[in-house]
Design a protein around this motif. Structure first.
Motif, mmCIF file in Angstrom:
data_model
loop_
_atom_site.group_PDB
_atom_site.id
_atom_site.type_symbol
_atom_site.label_atom_id
_atom_site.label_comp_id
_atom_site.label_asym_id
_atom_site.label_seq_id
_atom_site.Cartn_x
_atom_site.Cartn_y
_atom_site.Cartn_z
ATOM 1 N N PHE A 55 13.256 -2.312 -4.840
ATOM 2 C CA PHE A 55 14.700 -2.484 -4.911
ATOM 3 C C PHE A 55 15.376 -1.840 -3.719
ATOM 4 O O PHE A 55 15.083 -0.691 -3.367
ATOM 5 N N ASP A 56 16.264 -2.585 -3.084
ATOM 6 C CA ASP A 56 17.065 -2.071 -1.970
ATOM 7 C C ASP A 56 18.294 -1.397 -2.574
ATOM 8 O O ASP A 56 19.213 -2.064 -3.042
ATOM 9 N N ILE A 57 18.301 -0.059 -2.573
ATOM 10 C CA ILE A 57 19.365 0.637 -3.293
ATOM 11 C C ILE A 57 20.701 0.583 -2.559
ATOM 12 O O ILE A 57 21.755 0.758 -3.182
ATOM 13 N N ARG A 58 20.691 0.332 -1.262
ATOM 14 C CA ARG A 58 21.966 0.206 -0.541
ATOM 15 C C ARG A 58 22.626 -1.137 -0.859
ATOM 16 O O ARG A 58 23.829 -1.213 -1.103
ATOM 17 N N THR B 230 12.201 -8.010 2.000
ATOM 18 C CA THR B 230 11.221 -7.449 2.925
ATOM 19 C C THR B 230 10.003 -6.917 2.178
ATOM 20 O O THR B 230 8.854 -7.208 2.528
ATOM 21 N N LEU B 231 10.245 -6.151 1.123
ATOM 22 C CA LEU B 231 9.145 -5.564 0.370
ATOM 23 C C LEU B 231 8.436 -6.599 -0.488
ATOM 24 O O LEU B 231 7.208 -6.547 -0.654
ATOM 25 N N ASP C 125 8.052 -9.749 0.263
ATOM 26 C CA ASP C 125 7.201 -10.525 1.173
ATOM 27 C C ASP C 125 5.943 -9.738 1.533
ATOM 28 O O ASP C 125 4.837 -10.294 1.586
ATOM 29 N N LEU C 126 6.114 -8.456 1.776
ATOM 30 C CA LEU C 126 4.976 -7.623 2.147
ATOM 31 C C LEU C 126 3.965 -7.538 1.000
ATOM 32 O O LEU C 126 2.753 -7.536 1.220
ATOM 33 N N ALA C 127 4.478 -7.508 -0.231
ATOM 34 C CA ALA C 127 3.607 -7.422 -1.404
ATOM 35 C C ALA C 127 3.073 -8.784 -1.838
ATOM 36 O O ALA C 127 2.150 -8.856 -2.657
ATOM 37 N N GLY C 128 3.662 -9.865 -1.301
ATOM 38 C CA GLY C 128 3.265 -11.201 -1.740
ATOM 39 C C GLY C 128 3.706 -11.491 -3.157
ATOM 40 O O GLY C 128 2.995 -12.152 -3.926
ATOM 41 N N ILE C 129 4.891 -11.009 -3.526
ATOM 42 C CA ILE C 129 5.426 -11.183 -4.883
ATOM 43 C C ILE C 129 6.633 -12.107 -4.833
ATOM 44 O O ILE C 129 7.538 -11.917 -4.013
ATOM 45 N N ASP C 130 6.638 -13.100 -5.703
ATOM 46 C CA ASP C 130 7.758 -14.033 -5.798
ATOM 47 C C ASP C 130 8.949 -13.330 -6.434
ATOM 48 O O ASP C 130 8.816 -12.668 -7.473
ATOM 49 N N ARG C 131 10.126 -13.483 -5.825
ATOM 50 C CA ARG C 131 11.330 -12.844 -6.362
ATOM 51 C C ARG C 131 11.585 -13.255 -7.809
ATOM 52 O O ARG C 131 12.117 -12.459 -8.613
ATOM 53 N N ASN C 132 11.206 -14.489 -8.179
ATOM 54 C CA ASN C 132 11.451 -14.967 -9.542
ATOM 55 C C ASN C 132 10.631 -14.227 -10.591
ATOM 56 O O ASN C 132 10.893 -14.349 -11.787
ATOM 57 N N LEU C 133 9.627 -13.473 -10.137
ATOM 58 C CA LEU C 133 8.843 -12.694 -11.086
ATOM 59 C C LEU C 133 9.653 -11.538 -11.664
ATOM 60 O O LEU C 133 9.342 -11.021 -12.736
ATOM 61 N N GLU D 267 8.037 6.436 5.316
ATOM 62 C CA GLU D 267 9.404 6.579 5.828
ATOM 63 C C GLU D 267 10.163 5.250 5.756
ATOM 64 O O GLU D 267 11.347 5.209 5.389
ATOM 65 N N GLU D 268 9.472 4.154 6.091
ATOM 66 C CA GLU D 268 10.112 2.830 6.027
ATOM 67 C C GLU D 268 10.422 2.446 4.586
ATOM 68 O O GLU D 268 11.478 1.860 4.306
ATOM 69 N N CYS D 269 9.516 2.774 3.677
ATOM 70 C CA CYS D 269 9.760 2.492 2.261
ATOM 71 C C CYS D 269 10.958 3.282 1.752
ATOM 72 O O CYS D 269 11.816 2.756 1.049
ATOM 73 N N PHE D 270 11.001 4.546 2.117
ATOM 74 C CA PHE D 270 12.096 5.401 1.657
ATOM 75 C C PHE D 270 13.431 4.898 2.179
ATOM 76 O O PHE D 270 14.450 4.956 1.461
ATOM 77 N N ALA D 271 13.453 4.380 3.386
ATOM 78 C CA ALA D 271 14.699 3.890 3.986
ATOM 79 C C ALA D 271 15.289 2.726 3.194
ATOM 80 O O ALA D 271 16.498 2.486 3.247
ATOM 81 N N ILE D 272 14.449 2.025 2.431
ATOM 82 C CA ILE D 272 14.925 0.902 1.616
ATOM 83 C C ILE D 272 15.127 1.308 0.159
ATOM 84 O O ILE D 272 16.157 1.006 -0.445
ATOM 85 N N THR D 273 14.141 2.023 -0.378
ATOM 86 C CA THR D 273 14.102 2.249 -1.828
ATOM 87 C C THR D 273 14.578 3.623 -2.268
ATOM 88 O O THR D 273 14.901 3.814 -3.446
#
Length: 505
Positions: free
Chosen positions: A182-185, A192-193, A195-203, A118-124
């Motif tokens: 991706f935050d579709i809004r 947020t996602l 950080d949770l995944a431990g993925i650098d935005r520059n990737l 539900e939290e994932c859906f609220a963002i993506t």
């Protein structure tokens, strides 16, 4: 003649086409997408092989152009989710993971122990499924840490083509919407996602609105392909969403049915309410290729593949010759409506909304010794159409409206029996655009918007859309389909329950 070029990176075929500015098809070249099956549901594409296929198609296209022809722009429509990692020298570190590769299942289960669906859906806007790019990335990170440690960029399939064409990193909002990052809004990568995944935005590459120019075809690519002049490259989008642009389904109240290896139903809306799994009833939501629009999408992930699977496994002669599509349709017409009580659940790669069921399995139910191959072929058609009818009804409930007709594109529209049954099952007319290669045209139109050929996306659709044929629901078949779909809806939850008791492999 001024031309717009589209590239379609499909699961079954890679295609390159050019269109004039009124949307008429000028040239078309295609080749098979070489999928390498690794067994147990794992499948990849070799990056250099994919690029070589694109180069060959561009070269064959260039050879057909007259000296006076001028390609103004190129854009790409593509499958979603599939992608690869590049190293510091921008060379492929991994193969391109196919969108349906099952290696995302384990990372997905771990992911949802950290954050709820539900939290994932609220963002993506994405529902519970293992196919998204995030889970491929997490699988590499967990199982090939030395490879992941060398990575500087993740590119989805179309992003890789943009990079090879221009040397620039870019994606579009609709492809980014299929990553689970991706935050579709906000229309940006979700910190947020990440950080949770431990993925650098520059990737991840920068994300742009469909139709945004990111560069020009490089001199090296022009030399490889024979293309000439300055050709702008604009980001395109997810193949089904590009198709909605070409089919003129860019206003609320319209719905498009795109049938290929997978089949989708896409409707558009403007105001995005709070994203709730209850409100959206198992449907995915994402950013459209048209500015300001969102799409509501229901998908049958095993649509065309159900047909291909049956023809490959059960309709081949000893010499390997496979039953043609025309013969398949002829044979399916020999069976009566209802296929003598035989039902097919088309869940070879998982179930369809409104109930998220990625582990649901396909099956035939009601088999008797009097059933013929004709019955099986018709049952496949009817099962797919029952899925469409159920999805449409749920979409209408979510959006609070009734669709008056269906705009249909894709290879499935060539099968008249399929269209007749689908029209009857949905009890709606089906309108077929004049240009069959709508996915390619949608990509080409986005390139045209970027090149300034059209004032905006709406003008592009208005200038180029023309219907060619309408399938009207036949009253007797509508009544029979009501009976078939009613039984199908009773069977479906039981089939899902049986699936849950059967282990994978």
């Amino acid at each position: 003649m001024d031309l717009l070029m589209g590239i379609d990176m499909g699961t079954t075929h890679i295609k390159v086409a050019t269109f004039d500015l009124q949307g008429n098809l000028h040239t078309l070249e295609m080749s098979r997408t070489n999928t390498k099956s690794l067994g147990e549901g794992k499948a990849v594409y070799e990056p250099e092989e994919i690029w070589d296929s694109v180069v060959a198609l561009l070269r064959r296209t260039a050879e057909q152009l007259a000296p006076c022809d001028r390609v103004l722009s190129i854009s790409v429509a593509s499958m979603g989710e599939a992608g690869l990692l590049l190293d510091a020298e921008h060379r492929p570190l991994t193969p391109i993971f196919s969108w349906f590769d099952v290696r995302g299942k384990e990372p997905m289960e771990e992911w949802y122990r950290q954050i709820s669906p539900e939290e994932c859906f609220a963002i993506t806007g994405l529902n519970y499924n293992y196919i998204y790019s995030l889970f491929k990335l997490l699988w590499i990170k967990q199982n090939q840490p030395e490879v992941y440690g060398q990575a500087v960029k993740w590119l989805c399939m179309p992003d890789y083509i943009y990079f090879r064409l221009t040397g620039e990193f870019a994606t579009d909002y609709s492809i980014a919407s299929r990553t689970m990052l991706f935050d579709i809004r906000q229309r940006e990568w979700s910190q947020t996602l990440l950080d949770l995944a431990g993925i650098d935005r520059n990737l991840l590459p920068p994300a742009y609105q469909g139709g945004t120019v990111i560069g020009e075809v490089s001199r090296e690519v022009c030399e490889l392909t024979g293309l000439t002049g300055k050709i702008s490259v604009a980001v395109g989008g997810h193949d089904h969403i590009c198709g909605t642009l070409a089919a003129n389904v860019i206003e609320p109240g319209k719905v498009m049915n795109s049938s290929g290896t997978a089949e989708t139903l896409n409707a558009v809306f403007t105001n995005l309410p709070p994203l709730s799994t209850d409100t959206f009833s198992g449907f995915n939501v994402g950013c459209h290729v048209v500015p300001g629009l969102y799409y509501l999408q229901g998908e049958i992930v095993s649509s065309g593949i159900s047909v291909e699977w049956f023809l490959d496994k059960f309709c081949c002669a000893d010499d390997g010759t496979r039953m043609s599509y025309g013969e398949m349709e002829r044979r399916a017409r020999l069976a009566p409506p209802g296929s003598q009580g035989l039902f097919f659940i088309p869940h070879l790669r998982g179930g369809s909304p409104p109930v998220p069921a990625p582990f649901s399995k396909g099956c035939f139910l009601g088999i008797r010794d009097y059933h013929t191959k004709d019955d099986f072929l018709r049952a496949i058609h009817e099962g797919l159409c029952c899925e469409v009818a159920g999805i449409l009804k749920s979409m209408e409930s979510v959006l609070g409206l009734e669709f008056q007709s269906i705009h249909a594109i894709g290879g499935g529209t060539k099968n008249e029996l399929w269209m007749e049954i689908k029209s009857a099952a949905a009890a709606k007319p089906i309108e077929i655009p004049q240009v069959q290669e709508s996915t390619l045209l949608g990509a080409a139109l986005l390139g045209g918007v970027g090149a300034g050929v059209y004032s905006d996306h709406y003008e592009a659709a208005r200038v180029t859309y023309r219907p060619s044929r309408v399938f009207q629901p036949e009253p007797e078949l509508v009544e029979k389909c009501r009976e078939i779909t009613a039984t199908y809806q009773r069977i479906l939850p039981l089939a899902r329950e049986i699936s849950s008791a059967i282990s994978e492999g």
